[in-house]
Scaffold this motif. Structure first.
Motif, mmCIF file in Angstrom:
data_model
loop_
_atom_site.group_PDB
_atom_site.id
_atom_site.type_symbol
_atom_site.label_atom_id
_atom_site.label_comp_id
_atom_site.label_asym_id
_atom_site.label_seq_id
_atom_site.Cartn_x
_atom_site.Cartn_y
_atom_site.Cartn_z
ATOM 1 N N LEU A 108 0.849 -1.194 0.000
ATOM 2 C CA LEU A 108 0.000 0.000 0.000
ATOM 3 C C LEU A 108 0.881 1.239 0.000
ATOM 4 O O LEU A 108 2.002 1.216 0.518
ATOM 5 C CB LEU A 108 -0.898 0.036 1.235
ATOM 6 N N SER A 112 -3.538 5.038 -0.942
ATOM 7 C CA SER A 112 -4.436 3.879 -0.863
ATOM 8 C C SER A 112 -4.859 3.617 0.576
ATOM 9 O O SER A 112 -5.990 3.180 0.835
ATOM 10 C CB SER A 112 -3.771 2.642 -1.467
ATOM 11 N N GLN A 135 -11.759 6.621 -5.216
ATOM 12 C CA GLN A 135 -11.157 5.296 -5.398
ATOM 13 C C GLN A 135 -10.984 4.947 -6.876
ATOM 14 O O GLN A 135 -9.950 4.425 -7.282
ATOM 15 C CB GLN A 135 -12.020 4.241 -4.703
ATOM 16 N N TYR A 138 -8.223 6.969 -8.409
ATOM 17 C CA TYR A 138 -6.926 6.431 -7.993
ATOM 18 C C TYR A 138 -6.611 5.138 -8.751
ATOM 19 O O TYR A 138 -5.471 4.871 -9.140
ATOM 20 C CB TYR A 138 -6.949 6.165 -6.483
#
Length: 410
Positions: A108, A112, A135, A138
């Motif tokens: 990660l 995130s 999200q 990303y």
């Protein structure tokens, strides 16, 4: 003796954290950032087992850290049954793929991790939509590492011709979802705008500040409400508005999402509808955790984010230094000739410094213990009244009578 996990309770994921010391980020700052990353990991439900720092001029474009440090991390991960490694900066698709291949555990980066926390904390449809949009934004440039089938070409009966790679299909699906979520947010924006319009001309006061500085606790204290407050980062995601009256002066008080260093651009963009409450506020109450060793930097982070959100609008601002009950300092020895650092400065010295800089727009409190809340209310009353009287000048006589009453505002 073997310890058993109680039924229904999951063991936290074990994680190690990785950061860099660079010419732009010295070791002290790097360690502080990793401490904040550990707090983020704890908020997400992970247990930080160890931290790794490496001194580099810039992140390794292939693996973020050097090959030797990566081998050291790999050995530690294997020896201690670590399931996750979290990096303090955003990683590229190539970096994540290379690191995953080497370490064989979940990787990660800071963004995130924050997105995961936001997804856990989101309660309302508005917050959930904003987080989902962030999200997908990303995820979009990172598709190449998210799937194992990406390079396979579609084929078979009825699929001849130019064809379409699976990654192109996935990208198109995500772009469609992003477009749909943006439309949903536009509809929410319109609904929120109507709600704000229906509030009339009441003065609007917005609580802003770094995450976990006590905004929700202060909100509960001033509005006598029960907004969720917890000693975790991003305890509050949804904007809460309450009507507050100090003596006979009513105004609207808004609690907003906290800011943080390296706040992902996706989140700033996605939460602009929530931050409309900040843009349209008449007064900002900037809450600061004065017990934090680098609260000055946190002030700068918030001011920078506010400039982006509000377009640099110059709003009346009250600086509220919270958590004076948790403030500590270490006096210098009389024979110590080195320059004073933040830990050598007393609360009284800080008060004199900031009061001289901010004049009357500065107050020191403890929301948890209720210290100096009367003074805070007086400052808020004065700022809200000034704006209120520009909209309701015929109320001036009423407030003049109030000012002449004996005793303190409560």
């Amino acid at each position: 003796m073997i310890e058993h996990t109680p039924p229904g309770q999951e063991l936290p994921e074990r994680a190690v954290l990785v950061g860099l010391v660079t010419p732009k980020q010295d070791e002290i700052k790097a360690k502080e950032y990793l401490a904040e990353l550990a707090f983020l990991a704890d908020t997400a439900g992970a247990e930080t087992i160890a931290t790794f720092l490496q001194k580099l001029d810039y992140p390794n474009p292939r693996t973020y850290v050097g090959s030797g440090k990566l081998e050291e991390i790999k050995a530690y991960v294997e020896e201690n049954e670590i399931g996750m490694v979290i990096f303090d900066d955003d990683l590229t698709t190539k970096q994540v793929a290379n690191i995953e291949k080497e370490l064989q555990v979940k990787i990660l980066d800071r963004t995130s991790l924050i997105l995961d926390i936001f997804a856990r904390r989101a309660q309302t449809a508005n917050a959930k939509t904003q987080v989902e949009l962030a999200q997908y934004q990303y995820l979009l440039p990172r598709l190449t590492r998210m799937w194992t089938h990406l390079e396979r070409q579609r084929g078979g009966i009825g699929m001849r011709g130019p064809g379409e790679t699976q990654i192109e299909t996935d990208r198109r699906i995500i772009l469609d979802k992003i477009a749909r979520l943006k439309e949903e947010l536009k509809a929410i924006d319109r609904q929120k705008a109507v709600q704000r319009k229906n509030r009339g001309k009441l003065t609007r006061v917005a609580l802003v500040g770094y995450t976990n500085v006590g905004k929700s606790t202060l909100m509960n204290l001033l509005s006598k409400s029960d907004v969720f407050a917890e000693n975790k980062l991003f305890a509050t995601l949804d904007t809460t508005v309450r009507k507050v009256t100090i003596e006979n002066l009513p105004f609207l008080l808004t609690d907003t999402v906290g800011f943080i260093r390296k706040l992902p651009t996706h989140l700033v963009d996605s939460f602009k509808s929530t931050l409309d409450e900040v843009r349209e506020a008449d007064v900002l109450v900037h809450v600061v955790d004065i017990s934090h060793p680098n609260f000055e930097e946190q002030i700068e982070v918030v001011n920078k984010t506010l400039a982006e959100v509000c377009g640099g609008a110059d709003k009346p601002t009250l600086l509220v230094f919270n958590k004076i009950d948790a403030f500590t300092y270490k006096p210098k020895d009389a024979d110590d000739l080195t320059p004073a650092t933040r830990e050598n400065i007393s609360l009284e010295e800080l008060k004199e410094t900031w009061m001289a800089r901010m004049h009357s727009n500065c107050v020191f409190i403890s929301a948890r213990k209720g210290t100096n809340i009367d003074e805070l209310k007086q400052r808020l009353y004065a700022m809200a009244r000034e704006i209120h009287l520009t909209r309701f000048p015929y109320n001036d006589f009423l407030y003049q009578k109030y000012d002449e009453l004996p005793g303190e505002n409560s």
